[in-house]
Write a protein that holds these residues in place. Structure first.
Motif, mmCIF file in Angstrom:
data_model
loop_
_atom_site.group_PDB
_atom_site.id
_atom_site.type_symbol
_atom_site.label_atom_id
_atom_site.label_comp_id
_atom_site.label_asym_id
_atom_site.label_seq_id
_atom_site.Cartn_x
_atom_site.Cartn_y
_atom_site.Cartn_z
ATOM 1 N N CYS A 1 -75.195 -42.917 72.277
ATOM 2 C CA CYS A 1 -76.583 -42.927 72.057
ATOM 3 C C CYS A 1 -77.302 -42.108 72.897
ATOM 4 N N ARG B 1 -81.985 -47.019 67.907
ATOM 5 C CA ARG B 1 -81.960 -45.674 67.721
ATOM 6 C C ARG B 1 -80.643 -44.955 67.216
ATOM 7 N N CYS B 2 -79.511 -45.536 67.944
ATOM 8 C CA CYS B 2 -78.288 -45.179 67.490
ATOM 9 C C CYS B 2 -77.303 -45.934 66.424
#
Length: 486
Positions: A38, A67-68
């Motif tokens: 991440c 986000r990841c």
């Protein structure tokens, strides 16, 4: 499963993509869990816990990082390689068995009680089969929400949820957003019903030419084809047929799926990942093989060679029998004649500049019961080999031999060699490509011996088999390299 804190934290601190899927990082100060790579700021040690599965992190109350996308990480190579009960269970869960048959169905397939299975999976992965399947359902639902214009109620049932309420609660818990909010974040263009576009992550490197060349050489017209850098084929899935187009990119494989029934998304993805061996750990494999000076140049020149596996275990077993003591081209010609007799056209549309964007009409390989009913004239091979295929089709159709990735590898090989006309070479080939055994070696294989000679290795079966011991537990990958050198 015990995870070494220092090793895991170093991987997170360096954002090492090789560990994606091996474990998941949960951050107590934010309540989210991430993949090791991440790009967010590395959390403080005091705020971090590590979990062996996304389901374990969810069970502990953490939600997925937006986000990841940790649920989209490659699967752990451990579950792809292991032959024990936990490895078999993970492969079956990935194929959607729990969604279709429930935990009792999974336990029955594995031959163990539900209680024992739950205990083992919880000890290894921090979550039982129901929680693991739930995590997969959430991922499937997210993909459908973000890549199709299906109604949310349709998505709920397509992803395997028992009710819309259960779907809404799970998505809210895992992603901290309601389903309609996920769709608002990524509005999708209207597409053909049943068409889904997604990315399949893998661990680099991936040697694309080796993978596509292998599949192209053995491609059966009407079932599969290669056009440029894209591989296409038909699939037979639990709820209907499908077609898939797979195009390897730098960090993922772009997949276009056309499903007759969107409930088949999870098994379709699992079979595509299996076909391209996308959950492998190429660093671990290549490190072992490059320790042998005879293979070092091959590994340095072509890192990330995978073992092309199968989407249909019965299909692969038939291919192995037809391929006994004949060339790849000869086996392909015989199989093509067989497919024509089974009702396939046998010839896919040739690629042209005016070809429509939609996938061509490709179909899955005939089922065991269908193949068993073909007349003798359809086989075009010696009578004893034809009889072997008929016997195989009968026992597979009757459920007496399991040729899928969740099978017990030793038991399947033992049952295969009991059939007249199937010896160690055929059973080993099936174990490698259909059941996914990473440690198969075929010392009597003529192409392997030619490749060994080209690399300066022993060429007699006994001496070559002895030399191959140093390649454990990745002898299947060494075999692919020998074939490429032949």
């Amino acid at each position: 499963m015990e995870l070494d804190f220092e090793r895991c934290y170093r991987a997170v601190d360096s954002r090492d993509q090789r560990f994606d899927g091996w474990f998941y990082t949960a951050v107590t100060s934010t309540g989210i869990y991430c993949r090791p790579s991440c790009p967010a700021i590395t959390p403080k040690r005091a705020n971090v816990t590590f979990h062996p599965s996304a389901a374990a992190a969810q069970r502990a109350g953490f939600r997925a990082c937006k986000r990841c996308r940790p649920d989209a990480a490659p699967g752990s190579p451990e579950w792809d390689a292991r032959a024990d009960l936990v490895g078999r269970a993970m492969r079956l869960i990935g194929d959607g068995v729990v969604d279709r048959d429930g935990v009792p169905g999974l336990a029955s397939r594995l031959g163990y009680t539900e209680r024992h299975l739950n205990r083992l999976l919880t000890a290894e992965l921090g979550a039982g089969p129901l929680a693991l399947a739930r995590a997969q359902r959430a991922q499937t639902a997210r993909i459908l929400i973000e890549t199709t214009d299906l109604g949310l109620a349709d998505i709920a049932f397509a992803a395997g949820f028992g009710s819309v309420r259960q779907f809404n609660e799970t998505i809210q818990e895992v992603y901290a957003q309601a389903p309609n909010q996920l769709r608002e974040r990524r509005p999708v263009a209207r597409t053909e019903v049943g068409t889904i576009n997604l990315r399949l992550a893998y661990r680099s490197p991936l040697h694309v030419p080796a993978l596509l060349d292998f599949l192209e050489t053995r491609a059966l017209p009407g079932v599969e084809e290669r056009v440029g850098n894209t591989y296409r084929r038909g699939l037979n899935l639990p709820h209907g047929s499908a077609m898939v187009a797979l195009t390897p990119e730098k960090r993922w494989v772009s997949a276009t799926l056309r499903l007759r029934d969107v409930r088949d998304l999870a098994p379709a993805v699992a079979r595509c990942r299996r076909l391209f061996d996308l959950d492998a750990d190429p660093d671990a494999v290549d490190t072992t093989l490059s320790a042998d000076v005879a293979l070092r140049a091959s590994v340095d020149t072509e890192p990330g060679v995978r073992v092309p596996r199968a989407v249909d275990g019965f299909e692969m077993a038939v291919r192995a029998i037809v391929g006994q003591q004949v060339s790849v081209a000869g086996a392909r010609a015989t199989l093509t004649r067989m497919l024509r007799a089974a009702g396939l056209s046998g010839v896919a549309s040739p690629p042209t500049d005016r070809r429509p964007a939609a996938l061509p009409d490709l179909v899955g390989f005939p089922a065991a019961a269908e193949l068993a009913e073909l007349p003798d004239s359809a086989f075009g091979m010696p009578a004893n080999r034809r009889q072997t295929i008929r016997q195989l089709a009968e026992v597979v159709a009757a459920g007496k031999i399991d040729l899928e990735p969740g099978a017990d590898r030793e038991e399947t090989v033992a049952r295969l060699v009991e059939l007249p006309g199937i010896g160690p070479w055929t059973a080993g080939y099936v174990a490698m490509r259909a059941i996914g055994d990473p440690d198969v070696f075929l010392p009597t294989d003529l192409a392997a011996r030619r490749g060994a000679a080209a690399l300066g290795l022993p060429t007699t079966p006994k001496a070559l088999e002895k030399h191959a011991e140093r390649w454990r537990p990745w002898r299947s990958y060494a075999l692919i390299r020998l074939w490429r050198a032949s």
